[in-house]
Design an enzyme around this catalytic site. Structure first.
Site, short mmCIF file in Angstrom:
data_model
loop_
_atom_site.label_atom_id
_atom_site.label_comp_id
_atom_site.label_asym_id
_atom_site.label_seq_id
_atom_site.Cartn_x
_atom_site.Cartn_y
_atom_site.Cartn_z
N GLU A 1 0.88 -1.16 0.00
CA GLU A 1 0.00 0.00 0.00
C GLU A 1 0.92 1.22 0.00
O GLU A 1 1.80 1.33 0.86
CB GLU A 1 -0.87 -0.02 1.27
CG GLU A 1 -1.86 1.10 1.31
CD GLU A 1 -2.67 1.12 2.62
OE1 GLU A 1 -2.58 0.15 3.39
OE2 GLU A 1 -3.36 2.12 2.85
N ARG B 1 5.15 -12.55 9.96
CA ARG B 1 5.85 -11.34 9.58
C ARG B 1 7.19 -11.25 10.30
O ARG B 1 7.39 -11.87 11.35
CB ARG B 1 5.01 -10.09 9.86
CG ARG B 1 4.66 -9.89 11.33
CD ARG B 1 4.04 -8.51 11.57
NE ARG B 1 3.03 -8.15 10.59
CZ ARG B 1 3.06 -7.00 9.89
NH1 ARG B 1 4.03 -6.14 10.03
NH2 ARG B 1 2.10 -6.71 9.06
N LYS C 1 4.69 1.06 9.03
CA LYS C 1 4.81 2.33 8.31
C LYS C 1 4.21 3.48 9.11
O LYS C 1 4.72 4.59 9.08
CB LYS C 1 4.13 2.21 6.95
CG LYS C 1 4.97 1.45 5.94
CD LYS C 1 4.25 1.31 4.61
CE LYS C 1 3.22 0.22 4.67
NZ LYS C 1 2.53 0.00 3.40
#
Ligand code: ATP
Ligand code: MG
Length: 562
Positions: free
Chosen positions: A36, A261, A271
């Site tokens: 994204e 992850r 982020k």
């Protein structure tokens, strides 16, 4: 790269091997990396990039770079640019397969109409708060919306009017019509479109309704004919919804696979949190060398091959864990040891005058560029009467295990001579200069009588040295898990000593031939990299990592604890 990674074995490749055997996707392997564009990529994304592109390479398949830009937001263009740069820098190629999810908005809307026509979606007038309250909890069922049984025609009309901009933000949503009592909360009539009167970086003002992630993502995968849609564990309990949408629409259906992850000690990997550090001025930008971003690591001097090796070595698992930052540094060091040219540089200079050396003599000493690489060759380093050595390579009253320079002691100056300190000059109690002599018979750094010295120091010639500003880095946070501390904002746990700027460093003249981002080693000090702020008359260097391998120590400790 490629060939070596063929040997990689993990549960995702096991699934792919099985699918190839059963011919589930006609022998195809097609993955995607779907960022994204709401921030710069970090080392966690590198793991996903290496996995998706690596699998495509291993199986001679394809991997798309797809921007999951279903959320309108202002800065997306800069993020898109940086993401493209970072994936390319890591060494991967998407050929002509660069896609934007926003290019599928028309198709996604058509699918929403299709679902509505089937009676599997409805327009709801409840607001976000009511929807959330009526969703129930893990232990209690949800309640059906009073608008759930709207006639299909009315839903289609309202959906069309939502799209046409007749309603305000939040006034209506489109929801899937599944089951408000479903044990999986994600299946309780999830919202699939919301109204948002906002401009989008790609589609401008064309849309005022935007698809939700769960709705959009599977459709993107389906439209692109992805075979294996690899994502992180948080999406495991979204998979039934992913499957439900594609099954209800009766369209091509990729397989979603979840993996753990990457988490790293002493940093944050989100982020949104990294943006907070940038916006709050806690770091100098997304590419600050202390950041766990790919651009920060590039500026710090990490090499793409080292990052790829790190991603391979940590492996792929189904259980979340946290990787030691020291292991990343170990991989960086390992890689740079093989590739980095050696130079000499002095961070905190102490002047040395060689008393028995002629005033205007200069000798070009021969130095080895990289002992690990026989092809790296040799270079000349100028030696003269006035030199600099490291302040902490001298002690006037040396303790027992200090083997470096001291009064009346002889040491080796690398590639040059054996040097003895004969006099210490002080100003206000502080050592400001050393007087020394060389033994001319030791030229090149070895004694004809095989006499030994206990240490070898690096040095630079004062008349030939270049000035440099050197940035030393330490961990960004003071604790291993900055987000896991109760009642403490992670920004309060920033390490106040994460950067040290040294402005009077002296480096050997050959360093001037290096370009921005070039990586090298200063003997005895660590690996360094030329900062892009470097100009003709201002050399700025970042220390990538020191030479001492702290990972080995940690491993030993862990073994002892077992
Ligand atoms: P963040 O929380 O940092 O914003 P994200 O998952 O929201 O991360 P995306 O841009 O959606 O960021 O991620 C693109 C891809 O990278 C996704 O497939 C995601 O699963 C993967 N990814 C993100 N963070 C990690 C991580 N720490 N380890 C491995 N993969 C990750
Ligand atoms: Mg995200």
């Amino acid at each position: 790269m490629g060939s070596k990674e063929h040997e990689v074995h993990d549960f995702i490749r096991d699934i792919i091997n099985k699918d190839l055997k059963t011919n589930k996707y006609g022998g195809r392997v097609h993955t995607r990396f779907p960022p994204e564009p709401n921030g710069y990529l970090h080392i966690g994304h590198a793991k996903s990039i290496c996995l998706n592109f690596g699998i495509a390479e291993d199986y001679k398949g394809e991997c798309n770079l797809r921007f999951d830009d279903t959320n309108p937001s202002k800065e997306e263009k800069e993020y898109v640019r940086s993401i493209i740069e970072d994936v390319r820098w890591l060494g991967f190629d998407w050929e002509d397969r660069l896609f934007f999810a926003s290019d599928y908005f028309d198709q996604m809307y058509e699918y929403a109409v299709q679902l509505t026509k089937k009676g599997k979606a409805y327009v709801d007038d409840l607001n976000a708060e009511e929807i959330s309250r009526m969703r129930g909890t893990l232990t209690t069922p949800g309640e059906e919306s009073p608008f759930r049984d709207r006639p299909i025609e009315e839903n289609l009309d309202l959906l069309n009017r939502m799209k046409a901009g007749e309603f305000a933000d939040g006034e209506k949503v489109l929801r899937a019509r599944i089951d408000m009592t479903h044990p999986n909360m994600n299946m309780r009539d999830p919202v699939i479109y919301r109204i948002l009167h906002a401009s989008h970086h790609n589609t401008g003002d064309k849309w005022c309704i935007y698809p939700m992630y769960d709705w959009a993502h599977g459709l993107e995968d389906s439209i692109e004919n992805i075979t294996h849609s690899i994502c992180t564990l948080e999406f495991e309990n979204h998979r039934p919804l992913y499957d439900w949408f594609l099954d209800e629409l009766g369209v091509y259906h990729p397989q979603q696979i979840e993996f753990a992850r990457l988490n790293l000690t002493y940093t944050v990997m989100s982020k949104r949190k990294l943006l907070e550090l940038v916006e709050g001025g806690h770091v100098k930008g997304w590419d600050d060398p202390r950041m766990p971003t790919i651009s920060g690591m590039r500026r710090r001097g990490y090499s793409p091959s080292a990052i790829r090796t790190f991603c391979t070595r940590i492996g792929v698992a189904k259980v979340n864990s946290i990787v030691d930052f020291e292991f990343l540094e170990h991989c960086i060091r390992d890689d740079l040891n093989k590739t980095a040219t050696r130079f000499m540089g002095v961070l905190r200079p102490l002047k040395v005058v060689i008393e028995n050396y002629p005033e205007d003599q200069v000798e070009e000493m021969e130095a080895i560029n990289n002992p690990e690489d026989p092809n790296a060759g040799k270079r000349k380093v100028p030696f003269s009467k006035v030199l600099y050595i490291e302040q902490d390579d001298f002690m006037e009253e040396p303790p027992k295990k200090f083997y470096r320079l001291a009064p009346d002691r002889e040491v080796r100056f690398r590639y040059a001579y054996f040097v003895t300190c004969t006099e210490v000059i002080k100003e206000n109690e502080e050592v400001v200069e050393l007087r020394c002599t060389v033994d001319p018979a030791t030229r090149g750094g070895a004694a004809p009588d095989n006499r030994k010295v206990k240490s070898t120091l690096h040095w630079v010639s004062a008349a030939h040295a270049m000035d440099a500003e050197v940035h030393l880095y330490d961990k960004l946070f003071t604790v291993q898990d900055p987000l896991g501390q109760k009642d403490t904002d992670f920004k309060e746990l920033l390490n106040p000593d994460s950067i040290e700027v040294l402005t009077s460093c002296k480096v050997e003249p050959a360093v001037k031939n290096l370009k921005h981002f070039d990586r090298f080693q200063f003997e005895r000090l660590g690996y360094f990299c030329v900062d892009p702020d470097t100009t003709e008359d201002n050399l700025v260097l970042n220390r990538t990592v020191g030479l001492r391998d702290t990972w080995a120590k940690i491993q030993k400790q862990q073994q002892m604890n077992k």
